[in-house]
Design an enzyme around this catalytic site. Structure first.
Site, PDB file in Angstrom:
ATOM      1  N   LYS A  80       0.856  -1.187   0.000  1.00  0.00           N
ATOM      2  CA  LYS A  80       0.000   0.000   0.000  1.00  0.00           C
ATOM      3  C   LYS A  80       0.889   1.233   0.000  1.00  0.00           C
ATOM      4  O   LYS A  80       2.005   1.222   0.538  1.00  0.00           O
ATOM      5  CB  LYS A  80      -0.886   0.040   1.250  1.00  0.00           C
ATOM      6  CG  LYS A  80      -2.169   0.827   1.078  1.00  0.00           C
ATOM      7  CD  LYS A  80      -3.203   0.064   0.273  1.00  0.00           C
ATOM      8  CE  LYS A  80      -4.547   0.764   0.287  1.00  0.00           C
ATOM      9  NZ  LYS A  80      -5.600  -0.059  -0.305  1.00  0.00           N
ATOM     10  N   GLY A 180     -26.550   2.069   2.919  1.00  0.00           N
ATOM     11  CA  GLY A 180     -25.752   2.797   1.940  1.00  0.00           C
ATOM     12  C   GLY A 180     -26.131   2.375   0.534  1.00  0.00           C
ATOM     13  O   GLY A 180     -26.223   1.177   0.244  1.00  0.00           O
ATOM     14  N   VAL A 181     -26.400   3.354  -0.340  1.00  0.00           N
ATOM     15  CA  VAL A 181     -26.798   3.022  -1.715  1.00  0.00           C
ATOM     16  C   VAL A 181     -25.899   3.774  -2.703  1.00  0.00           C
ATOM     17  O   VAL A 181     -26.372   4.455  -3.608  1.00  0.00           O
ATOM     18  CB  VAL A 181     -28.286   3.354  -1.990  1.00  0.00           C
ATOM     19  CG1 VAL A 181     -28.799   2.531  -3.177  1.00  0.00           C
ATOM     20  CG2 VAL A 181     -29.165   3.088  -0.782  1.00  0.00           C
ATOM     21  N   ASN A 183     -22.420   3.677  -5.422  1.00  0.00           N
ATOM     22  CA  ASN A 183     -22.258   3.019  -6.727  1.00  0.00           C
ATOM     23  C   ASN A 183     -22.242   1.499  -6.634  1.00  0.00           C
ATOM     24  O   ASN A 183     -22.930   0.817  -7.404  1.00  0.00           O
ATOM     25  CB  ASN A 183     -20.959   3.500  -7.389  1.00  0.00           C
ATOM     26  CG  ASN A 183     -21.020   4.955  -7.789  1.00  0.00           C
ATOM     27  OD1 ASN A 183     -22.100   5.483  -8.043  1.00  0.00           O
ATOM     28  ND2 ASN A 183     -19.874   5.613  -7.842  1.00  0.00           N
ATOM     29  N   VAL A 184     -21.480   0.959  -5.689  1.00  0.00           N
ATOM     30  CA  VAL A 184     -21.415  -0.496  -5.547  1.00  0.00           C
ATOM     31  C   VAL A 184     -22.752  -1.044  -5.080  1.00  0.00           C
ATOM     32  O   VAL A 184     -23.291  -2.008  -5.650  1.00  0.00           O
ATOM     33  CB  VAL A 184     -20.293  -0.907  -4.560  1.00  0.00           C
ATOM     34  CG1 VAL A 184     -20.362  -2.401  -4.254  1.00  0.00           C
ATOM     35  CG2 VAL A 184     -18.934  -0.547  -5.122  1.00  0.00           C
TER      36      VAL A 184
END
Length: 364
Positions: A80, A180-181, A183-184
């Site tokens: 990372k 949660g709505v 993109n995924v």
């Protein structure tokens, strides 16, 4: 923080400090483990409270990628990068090109991608200096927006979790509470709707909620109400740490399966889920579709091949449940064990090969 002591304790391989005075680049590349292959992990840009906090974040995230890539069955290790700076104010072309040169200098030990605070355009700038980068513009042969692929992987993993919890992987007629709505999650809702699941949704973005209501016939609730609704499956798809002391008192779901990272606030909450017989699907196993997708770019991106690989998330999730039963441990520990067993198997295989090669050479 004693850096070498920390690296020794958690078996890190390398920590690289990257500085370019002209562009203002201050970056930290952490490589945790390359037993399975080159380290793959994104570049995060963030305003850290201190340099020590940035180093700690890079190290923590790199180890997480080792486990994520291993559990996904990828021949990749974990790494990372964090860039210290404000992603809205401090970016410039020279910064990312300088960073690309540092990556090139590692000669393939580390491959990067976009992460929090970085974009596809930033990856394109890095690509000007190195090929060891994924998530670049489709014009350069990349996979483009990863959200639909991540969502499909979560959908496959949810089906495996449903089979564990209900005895069948069919989601038809099941009520799924989606927290949660984005993109995924919106793409996930589409898959669930098409299979005949009932949806209960929430988000601080009312527009996103209304869209889910209109397109999928979802029922909308307020953000703090989602935890206590009557449902079969709870799907955390936004904030982390939504499985905590407070929400555990409210949750009615038999299965937890969602796209969010770091869903357990503390490991003790995974222990509690195990004790209660609630099927918890570890986040880094179920949401690995994105990393599987970008990893395919390393072979020249082929969408059909990538999607077939993402489908194996079903098998990976099933394997976690098998290890959980085999060893009588919570699923979050079983996921770690699955990753560790794969790494150790490869480490042992390489060790045996080197020993045999040495034995053959010594006889000549």
């Amino acid at each position: 923080m004693e850096i070498f002591e920390y690296m020794s304790k958690y078996d890190y391989e390398q920590l690289v400090m990257c500085h370019d005075k002209a562009s203002g680049l201050k970056a930290i590349i952490a490589i945790h483990d390359t037993t399975l292959g080159p380290a793959l992990g994104g570049t995060r840009m963030w305003t850290y409270a201190s340099e020590e906090a940035a180093i700690e974040d890079a190290l923590r995230l790199a180890k997480g990628m080792t486990y994520k890539n291993a559990a996904a069955g990828l021949n990749l290790g974990g790494g990372k990068t964090v860039i210290i700076g404000n992603p809205k104010e401090d970016k410039n072309e020279a910064m990312f090109r300088a960073f690309g040169r540092y990556i090139q200098g590692l000669n393939g030990r580390y491959i990067t991608a976009e992460d929090v605070g970085t974009t596809e355009q930033d990856m394109d700038l890095i690509h000007e200096e190195t090929d060891y980068v994924t998530g670049i513009s489709p014009a350069f042969g990349s996979s483009g927006n990863p959200s639909p692929v991540t969502a499909y992987g979560v959908y496959r993993g949810m089906k495996a979790a449903a089979k564990e919890g209900f005895g069948t992987d069919s989601l038809e007629g099941k009520t799924v509470a989606v927290q949660g709505v984005g993109n995924v999650a919106f793409s996930l809702c589409r898959h669930l709707h098409e299979e005949g699941a009932r949806l209960i949704v929430t988000d601080i973005n009312k527009e996103a909620v209304n869209r889910a209501v209109e397109e999928f016939g979802a029922t909308a609730v307020e953000p703090d109400e989602i935890y206590g609704v009557d449902c079969d499956i709870y799907a955390p798809c936004a904030l982390g740490a939504t499985i905590n002391d407070e929400t555990l008192q409210q949750l009615k779901a038999k299965v937890i399966a969602g796209a969010a990272n770091n869903q357990l606030k503390e490991t003790k909450h995974g222990d509690i889920l195990h004790e209660r017989g609630i099927v918890y699907t570890p986040d880094y196993v179920i949401n690995a579709g994105g990393v599987i997708n970008v990893a395919d770019e390393l072979n020249g991106y082929n969408k059909e091949r990538a999607m077939k690989r993402v489908e194996t998330i079903y098998d990976n999730v099933t394997r976690v449940f098998e290890i959980s039963r085999r060893d009588n441990i919570p699923t979050y520990k079983a996921a770690d064990r699955m990753a560790e067993e794969r790494i150790e198997q490869m480490r042992h295989s390489r060790s045996q090969f080197l020993q045999n090669s040495h034995h053959i050479l010594s006889r000549r």
